[in-house]
Design an enzyme around this catalytic site. Sequence first.
Site, mmCIF file in Angstrom:
data_model
loop_
_atom_site.group_PDB
_atom_site.id
_atom_site.type_symbol
_atom_site.label_atom_id
_atom_site.label_comp_id
_atom_site.label_asym_id
_atom_site.label_seq_id
_atom_site.Cartn_x
_atom_site.Cartn_y
_atom_site.Cartn_z
ATOM 1 N N HIS A 192 -1.578 -5.399 9.126
ATOM 2 C CA HIS A 192 -1.054 -4.039 9.319
ATOM 3 C C HIS A 192 0.113 -3.778 8.353
ATOM 4 O O HIS A 192 0.160 -2.738 7.684
ATOM 5 C CB HIS A 192 -0.610 -3.892 10.785
ATOM 6 C CG HIS A 192 0.011 -2.593 11.146
ATOM 7 N ND1 HIS A 192 -0.580 -1.702 12.029
ATOM 8 C CD2 HIS A 192 1.188 -2.006 10.783
ATOM 9 C CE1 HIS A 192 0.208 -0.643 12.165
ATOM 10 N NE2 HIS A 192 1.286 -0.804 11.422
ATOM 11 N N GLU A 193 1.038 -4.743 8.259
ATOM 12 C CA GLU A 193 2.197 -4.568 7.363
ATOM 13 C C GLU A 193 1.777 -4.624 5.900
ATOM 14 O O GLU A 193 2.292 -3.879 5.067
ATOM 15 C CB GLU A 193 3.262 -5.642 7.636
ATOM 16 C CG GLU A 193 3.791 -5.718 9.060
ATOM 17 C CD GLU A 193 4.153 -4.388 9.672
ATOM 18 O OE1 GLU A 193 4.450 -3.428 8.931
ATOM 19 O OE2 GLU A 193 4.120 -4.292 10.915
ATOM 20 N N HIS B 295 0.622 -1.327 4.811
ATOM 21 C CA HIS B 295 1.722 -0.390 4.528
ATOM 22 C C HIS B 295 2.203 -0.526 3.085
ATOM 23 O O HIS B 295 2.512 0.476 2.432
ATOM 24 C CB HIS B 295 2.914 -0.650 5.458
ATOM 25 C CG HIS B 295 2.835 0.031 6.797
ATOM 26 N ND1 HIS B 295 2.717 1.401 6.929
ATOM 27 C CD2 HIS B 295 2.897 -0.457 8.060
ATOM 28 C CE1 HIS B 295 2.705 1.714 8.223
ATOM 29 N NE2 HIS B 295 2.805 0.603 8.943
ATOM 30 N N CYS C 209 1.767 1.952 15.745
ATOM 31 C CA CYS C 209 2.522 1.957 14.489
ATOM 32 C C CYS C 209 3.760 2.811 14.686
ATOM 33 O O CYS C 209 3.671 3.917 15.225
ATOM 34 C CB CYS C 209 1.669 2.511 13.348
ATOM 35 S SG CYS C 209 2.537 2.540 11.757
ATOM 36 N N LEU C 210 4.893 2.308 14.244
ATOM 37 C CA LEU C 210 6.146 3.046 14.417
ATOM 38 C C LEU C 210 6.134 4.352 13.623
ATOM 39 O O LEU C 210 6.917 5.248 13.913
ATOM 40 C CB LEU C 210 7.335 2.175 13.990
ATOM 41 C CG LEU C 210 7.563 0.927 14.863
ATOM 42 C CD1 LEU C 210 8.624 0.023 14.236
ATOM 43 C CD2 LEU C 210 7.967 1.321 16.277
ATOM 44 N N GLN D 29 8.027 1.918 5.183
ATOM 45 C CA GLN D 29 8.255 2.774 6.360
ATOM 46 C C GLN D 29 9.680 3.327 6.428
ATOM 47 O O GLN D 29 9.937 4.260 7.183
ATOM 48 C CB GLN D 29 7.957 2.010 7.654
ATOM 49 C CG GLN D 29 6.480 1.735 7.863
ATOM 50 C CD GLN D 29 6.235 0.954 9.140
ATOM 51 O OE1 GLN D 29 6.402 -0.249 9.169
ATOM 52 N NE2 GLN D 29 5.861 1.646 10.202
ATOM 53 N N GLY E 114 6.704 -5.466 13.907
ATOM 54 C CA GLY E 114 6.705 -5.600 12.462
ATOM 55 C C GLY E 114 7.281 -4.354 11.821
ATOM 56 O O GLY E 114 7.401 -3.303 12.478
HETATM 57 O O1 GNR Z 1 5.273 -2.406 16.704
HETATM 58 C C1 GNR Z 1 4.121 -2.489 16.280
HETATM 59 N N1 GNR Z 1 3.158 -2.970 17.099
HETATM 60 C C2 GNR Z 1 1.883 -3.306 16.687
HETATM 61 C C3 GNR Z 1 0.937 -3.562 17.660
HETATM 62 C C4 GNR Z 1 -0.340 -3.910 17.315
HETATM 63 C C5 GNR Z 1 -0.686 -4.024 15.988
HETATM 64 C C6 GNR Z 1 0.236 -3.750 15.001
HETATM 65 C C7 GNR Z 1 1.525 -3.406 15.343
HETATM 66 S S1 GNR Z 1 2.695 -3.123 14.110
HETATM 67 C C8 GNR Z 1 3.807 -2.034 14.910
HETATM 68 C C9 GNR Z 1 5.048 -1.804 14.078
HETATM 69 C C10 GNR Z 1 4.658 -1.114 12.796
HETATM 70 O O2 GNR Z 1 4.347 0.042 12.732
HETATM 71 N N2 GNR Z 1 4.649 -1.839 11.721
HETATM 72 O O3 GNR Z 1 4.281 -1.302 10.551
HETATM 73 NI NI NI Z 2 2.960 0.379 11.039
#
Ligand code: GNR
Ligand code: NI
Length: 169
Positions: free
Chosen positions: A134-135, A138, A92-93, A50, A45
């Site tokens: 999660h997104e 953000h 999270c990236l 980001q 995601g």
């Molecule tokens: O790549 C991602 N993997 C992930 C794994 C488990 C729960 C959430 C994520 S999101 C993350 C990419 C990211 O940082 N998206 O904002």
């Molecule tokens: Ni993230």
Amino acid sequence: MIRTILHYPDKRLREKARPVAAVTPEIQGLVDDMAETMYAAPGVGLAATQIGEPVQVFIVDIAEEGQKSQLTVFINPEIVAAEGELTWTEGCLSFPGVQEDIDRAAKVTVRALDRDGRPFTLTAEGLLAVAIQHENDHLRGELMIDHLGPLKKRLVHRKMQKRLEDPHP
Ligand code: GNR
Ligand code: NI
């Protein structure tokens, strides 16, 4: 075009995204950049916040390597229902090298506009539900560490701070 992904503690990750007024070619271009950036990373995601664009856009693709991609674009998303609980080990990236167990709703229903500006509603469970939450965080300037207790939060903060001081490749 591949964009630069901001890393914690970059302040721009704390910005609240503004709604998209209209799904213009400019917004569609942003979506395409986000997809290229997410697949290159790779990640499941990516939120516009980001890459330093505080607009309400995120994308998700939970297809595994070798599977057909299933890119879903969410513009002006709204989680309209959430139920149950689950714990998932998240990454999270914006936090390279960090993985933590996070409690989330097990099932969510989200309303959003797609890349063509058409409204849709989606109900998700498992990783898709986790990624959507999660997104969505953000876009509100919230990060995975905000779901941790104070000790773990501090530990991750220190790890990221240290990474900033002696940069990794
Ligand atoms: O790549 C991602 N993997 C992930 C794994 C488990 C729960 C959430 C994520 S999101 C993350 C990419 C990211 O940082 N998206 O904002
Ligand atoms: Ni993230």
